[in-house]
Design an enzyme around this catalytic site. Sequence first.
Site, mmCIF file in Angstrom:
data_model
loop_
_atom_site.group_PDB
_atom_site.id
_atom_site.type_symbol
_atom_site.label_atom_id
_atom_site.label_comp_id
_atom_site.label_asym_id
_atom_site.label_seq_id
_atom_site.Cartn_x
_atom_site.Cartn_y
_atom_site.Cartn_z
ATOM 1 N N LYS A 125 0.869 -1.190 0.000
ATOM 2 C CA LYS A 125 0.000 0.000 0.000
ATOM 3 C C LYS A 125 0.900 1.232 0.000
ATOM 4 C CE LYS A 125 -4.474 1.044 0.389
ATOM 5 N NZ LYS A 125 -5.714 0.351 0.036
ATOM 6 N N ASP A 165 -7.239 4.308 -4.330
ATOM 7 C CA ASP A 165 -7.804 4.236 -2.968
ATOM 8 C C ASP A 165 -8.359 5.640 -2.700
ATOM 9 O OD1 ASP A 165 -7.902 2.427 -0.428
ATOM 10 O OD2 ASP A 165 -7.143 4.303 0.362
HETATM 11 P P1 NDP Z 1 -12.942 7.985 -2.117
HETATM 12 O O1 NDP Z 1 -11.825 8.943 -2.013
HETATM 13 O O2 NDP Z 1 -13.573 7.734 -3.434
HETATM 14 O O3 NDP Z 1 -14.105 8.377 -1.092
HETATM 15 C C1 NDP Z 1 -13.864 8.469 0.273
HETATM 16 C C2 NDP Z 1 -15.125 8.987 0.941
HETATM 17 O O4 NDP Z 1 -14.954 8.940 2.352
HETATM 18 C C3 NDP Z 1 -15.445 10.426 0.585
HETATM 19 O O5 NDP Z 1 -16.825 10.613 0.605
HETATM 20 C C4 NDP Z 1 -14.772 11.210 1.705
HETATM 21 O O6 NDP Z 1 -15.434 12.444 1.974
HETATM 22 C C5 NDP Z 1 -14.954 10.270 2.874
HETATM 23 N N1 NDP Z 1 -13.786 10.379 3.779
HETATM 24 C C6 NDP Z 1 -12.512 10.032 3.519
HETATM 25 N N2 NDP Z 1 -11.714 10.307 4.560
HETATM 26 C C7 NDP Z 1 -12.511 10.853 5.484
HETATM 27 C C8 NDP Z 1 -12.296 11.348 6.785
HETATM 28 N N3 NDP Z 1 -11.063 11.320 7.338
HETATM 29 N N4 NDP Z 1 -13.367 11.819 7.453
HETATM 30 C C9 NDP Z 1 -14.618 11.828 6.893
HETATM 31 N N5 NDP Z 1 -14.871 11.378 5.663
HETATM 32 C C10 NDP Z 1 -13.852 10.897 4.978
HETATM 33 O O7 NDP Z 1 -12.372 6.617 -1.479
HETATM 34 P P2 NDP Z 1 -12.897 5.129 -1.717
HETATM 35 O O8 NDP Z 1 -14.374 5.108 -1.797
HETATM 36 O O9 NDP Z 1 -12.086 4.539 -2.781
HETATM 37 O O10 NDP Z 1 -12.420 4.424 -0.362
HETATM 38 C C11 NDP Z 1 -13.240 4.378 0.821
HETATM 39 C C12 NDP Z 1 -12.717 3.295 1.754
HETATM 40 O O11 NDP Z 1 -12.746 2.028 1.077
HETATM 41 C C13 NDP Z 1 -11.282 3.470 2.228
HETATM 42 O O12 NDP Z 1 -11.145 2.921 3.518
HETATM 43 C C14 NDP Z 1 -10.491 2.606 1.248
HETATM 44 O O13 NDP Z 1 -9.238 2.183 1.765
HETATM 45 C C15 NDP Z 1 -11.446 1.431 1.099
HETATM 46 N N6 NDP Z 1 -11.261 0.622 -0.088
HETATM 47 C C16 NDP Z 1 -11.337 1.172 -1.342
HETATM 48 C C17 NDP Z 1 -11.210 0.374 -2.456
HETATM 49 C C18 NDP Z 1 -11.422 0.898 -3.838
HETATM 50 O O14 NDP Z 1 -11.495 0.072 -4.768
HETATM 51 N N7 NDP Z 1 -11.559 2.186 -4.046
HETATM 52 C C19 NDP Z 1 -10.883 -1.068 -2.325
HETATM 53 C C20 NDP Z 1 -10.899 -1.553 -0.978
HETATM 54 C C21 NDP Z 1 -11.044 -0.720 0.082
HETATM 55 P P3 NDP Z 1 -15.049 13.757 1.112
HETATM 56 O O15 NDP Z 1 -15.635 13.520 -0.239
HETATM 57 O O16 NDP Z 1 -15.673 14.861 1.862
HETATM 58 O O17 NDP Z 1 -13.550 13.776 1.117
#
Ligand code: NDP
Length: 446
Positions: A125, A165
């Site tokens: 990662k 991610d």
């Molecule tokens: P994105 O960047 O597409 O979306 C993240 C979302 O979570 C956004 O809505 C963001 O809000 C919110 N967010 C992120 N950090 C915070 C924080 N510190 N406090 C509050 N809200 C937060 O990411 P993904 O959807 O890709 O990833 C989401 C989760 O899934 C993560 O844990 C990632 O590691 C996990 N994951 C993702 C994969 C993938 O294929 N994308 C695969 C496996 C796991 P805002 O828009 O306001 O920033």
Amino acid sequence: MQTIQDILQSLQQTHPNQPQFHQAVADVYQAVMPFVKRHEAYQQQALLERLLVPDRIIEFRVTWQDGDGQVHVNRGWRVQHNNALGAYKGGLRFHPSVDLDTFKFLAFEQTFKNALTGLPMGGGKGGSDFDPKGKSAADVQRFCQAFMLKLSNYIGPEQDVPAGDIGVGAREIGYLFGAYKNISGQFNGVLTGKAPASGGSCGRTEATGYGTVYFLQHMLEQHDQSLADKRCVVSGAGNVAIYTVEKLLEKNAQVLTLSDSGGTLLAKSGLTAAHLATIKQVKEVERGRLKAVAEAHDDLQFRADEKPWAVACDVAIPAATQNEMDETDAQTLHDNGVQFIAEAANMPLTAKATDYLLEQGVVIGPSKAVNAGGVAVSGLERTQNALMQSWPAEQVDRKLQDIMAHIHRSCVIHGEQEDGRVDYIRGANIAGFVKVADAMLFQGLG
Ligand code: NDP
């Protein structure tokens, strides 16, 4: 054999400022150590000690110049945790909150998650404290080019294959892939999550969210329940949350919330396809805030600075970030009727929240199983790149469904309890560990 307390204490001494890494280790080792105690083969070759130390950590400076000529300095990391099962594989995260602790915990988790998929992938990662939010596309491209200049020596289709991610979506993968191609002169499968026209797989965008729902369906069926009409609360509004909601709606579940860092979007009568279309437009195209979605629909509300966990539900799906649900949230959820939790984000529950919910009999699907669909389709993208093929979306989705069913079965094999209920946390951790450990034992010391 060391006890879990010995291991955690020695981690505290050697790496005192890595609480998320400690939390991830405690989660896996609490499940695995009783199993190792019963199976002498896994007490050989200092397996448990070796897994605590990543194979390699690469840390670098990223210097880039924005469109106004201002020079910025960011930090970059890649943690290559374990390649016993194949080339390192795992996403890149761009978010101002990250540090080495974040990537050590994520890479450690990734190793066992990738093992669960049954595909030949090790775990890694990485990412940067760069914040793409509010930056122009041209500045994001400049940063991606500078980042790849530093990372490109350490990755490759047989070595380490990053993906997206948090903060790294299709746009960033495109810039990173273009930069790698320019630096190396090679067009190959060094990154996954590419657009189909650049060697990407159909279905990768949707895979983590869809896979989450496929796994949740199995969890419910295992406990004689079904998804139809279940009240679901979802957090996040990024890639994972959006495609989780899309599949939930297709399965006739009722989705009551989404959230972003500004607050919670509440749909008292459930989100509809029309709401979802606006959400995609605002979050994916305009890169805007969820608040704007509520402003566009009279039947939606926005609760600023609130998390979704106070809304009564049957199923909760945290899909934003790590430790987003604490013990107080867990108590509120339980008081409001939650029965199942599917962790779509990585390690979204604090250790105390997990312990509390398990004590109350809530069934928890852990992230390394629930959200493995994303990396699984990344694995399928690697296969397609190696074969120089492009599979249709239906074929990829069928394989994704098979992989999620396989992961669920593995969890049941190692996690089924006497009363027929399944401890998915124990099941996923032991199943992932056994695969990695068998390969490490076969390959000898390293
Ligand atoms: P994105 O960047 O597409 O979306 C993240 C979302 O979570 C956004 O809505 C963001 O809000 C919110 N967010 C992120 N950090 C915070 C924080 N510190 N406090 C509050 N809200 C937060 O990411 P993904 O959807 O890709 O990833 C989401 C989760 O899934 C993560 O844990 C990632 O590691 C996990 N994951 C993702 C994969 C993938 O294929 N994308 C695969 C496996 C796991 P805002 O828009 O306001 O920033």
